[in-house]
Design an enzyme around this catalytic site. Structure first.
Site, PDB file in Angstrom:
ATOM      1  N   LYS A  45       7.266  31.749  31.104  1.00  0.00           N
ATOM      2  CA  LYS A  45       7.105  32.853  32.036  1.00  0.00           C
ATOM      3  C   LYS A  45       6.768  34.001  31.260  1.00  0.00           C
ATOM      4  O   LYS A  45       7.406  34.980  30.613  1.00  0.00           O
ATOM      5  CB  LYS A  45       8.464  33.108  32.376  1.00  0.00           C
ATOM      6  CG  LYS A  45       8.623  34.122  33.617  1.00  0.00           C
ATOM      7  CD  LYS A  45       9.724  33.898  34.599  1.00  0.00           C
ATOM      8  CE  LYS A  45       9.823  35.358  35.420  1.00  0.00           C
ATOM      9  NZ  LYS A  45       8.917  35.221  36.523  1.00  0.00           N
ATOM     10  N   ALA A  46       5.340  34.076  31.043  1.00  0.00           N
ATOM     11  CA  ALA A  46       4.451  34.951  30.017  1.00  0.00           C
ATOM     12  C   ALA A  46       3.974  35.980  30.915  1.00  0.00           C
ATOM     13  O   ALA A  46       3.479  35.871  31.648  1.00  0.00           O
ATOM     14  CB  ALA A  46       3.717  34.087  29.233  1.00  0.00           C
TER      15      ALA A  46
END
Ligand code: PMP
Length: 303
Positions: free
Chosen positions: A163-164
């Site tokens: 979840k960048a």
């Protein structure tokens, strides 16, 4: 209504191990995370004072960071405690609020350039009362989605399991395009042309009483997605995870999206395709609400 900017609110933010006054939680302009997207984040919600799937979210934060080649300098247990302390400090433990928590970890200012080996990893958690992610009226009627132009990338071209922050660049662009055209959100296909997800939520369809949802092999396998699959199975509903092509959209009767912020929200339109708010969507919306609201459910059971 005047909107208070997010850097000027009251309360506290947990920053690198301490609760600091909200407006003091600042970063320098020469922060690696800002220039090169070396940042990962989470979104969690609390209901009746309890953070839903707290440990799962903090584990995913750790995992996301590892994928981006950095270590979070606080254990999952320390982050769990920090989030709970913060919720109390910001007086968000009641049943009258709908709190959202945003943990974020990023590389700092010790080094500039593509290489960032010497940077310190910073961690913060913010929490605020955040009602409905979508306009409440749209939520009741069902969301209107348009087709996105950008596609979710091939896992060989981006760290799609993280979840960048960087993976959200195309989501913001597509959300803006959708909003400008009068829609609530956009449906993104993946690099192969298969249906993937909305800009910040996973997607489900119903056909002949069976749930169909894309296999999360190049986008986030959302915690809400996994929760809803569990709820559906408890109801005896069949859930098929598979490749779904956009040509199939005319065959589905119901559609909804799932996410921590979005919760379970029905979709009424995707481009020219229309969906009804049917029994299965309604049941799963209710089951999700009951599951996340332990106090409300206990109170109802007690009569
Ligand atoms: N996909 C994207 C792109 C998201 O931003 C989110 C929200 N975190 C999700 C899916 C759903 O994930 P979750 O249910 O874990 O919140």
């Amino acid at each position: 209504m005047a909107i208070v900017p997010y850097d000027q609110r009251d309360g506290f933010i947990w920053l690198n191990g301490q609760l600091v006054p909200w407006s003091d939680a600042r970063v320098h302009v020469l922060t690696h995370g800002l220039h090169y997207a070396s940042a990962v984040f989470e979104g969690m919600r609390a209901y009746d004072g309890e953070i839903f799937k707290l440990t799962e979210h903090n584990q995913r934060l750790h995992e996301s960071a590892k994928i981006l080649d950095f270590e979070i300098p606080y254990s999952v247990a320390e982050l769990d405690k920090a989030a709970r302390d913060l919720l109390r400090a910001n007086k968000l433990t009641g049943s009258d609020v709908h709190p959202y928590l945003r943990p974020i970890a990023w590389r700092g200012s010790e080094q500039m350039g593509v290489s960032a080996q010497m940077t310190k990893v910073n961690v913060a958690i913010a929490a605020w009362d955040w009602g409905s992610y979508f306009d409440p009226a749209a939520r009741l009627k069902g969301l209107r989605l348009t087709f996105a132009q950008y596609r979710r990338p091939d896992p060989r071209t981006a760290p799609t399991k993280s979840k960048a922050a960087g993976l959200y660049m195309i989501c913001t662009l597509e959300k803006h395009r959708a909003e400008r055209a009068g829609y609530n959100d956009a449906l993104m296909l993946d690099w192969r042309g298969q249906i993937a997800e909305a800009t910040g939520a996973n997607i489900f369809f119903v056909k002949d009483g069976v749930l169909h949802t894309p296999l999360p092999d190049c986008f986030l396998n959302g915690i809400t997605r996994q929760t809803v699959i569990g709820l559906a199975k408890q109801r005896g509903l069949k859930v098929i995870e598979r490749a779904i092509m956009p040509e199939e959209l005319s065959e589905f009767s119901e559609c909804f999206i799932t996410g921590t912020a979005a919760e379970v929200t029905s979709v009424s339109e995707i481009g020219p395709y229309k969906f009804a708010l049917g029994d299965i969507t309604r049941t799963l919306m209710d089951d999700y609400t009951a599951l996340v609201h332990p106090a409300k459910v206990r109170a109802a059971a007690a009569g």
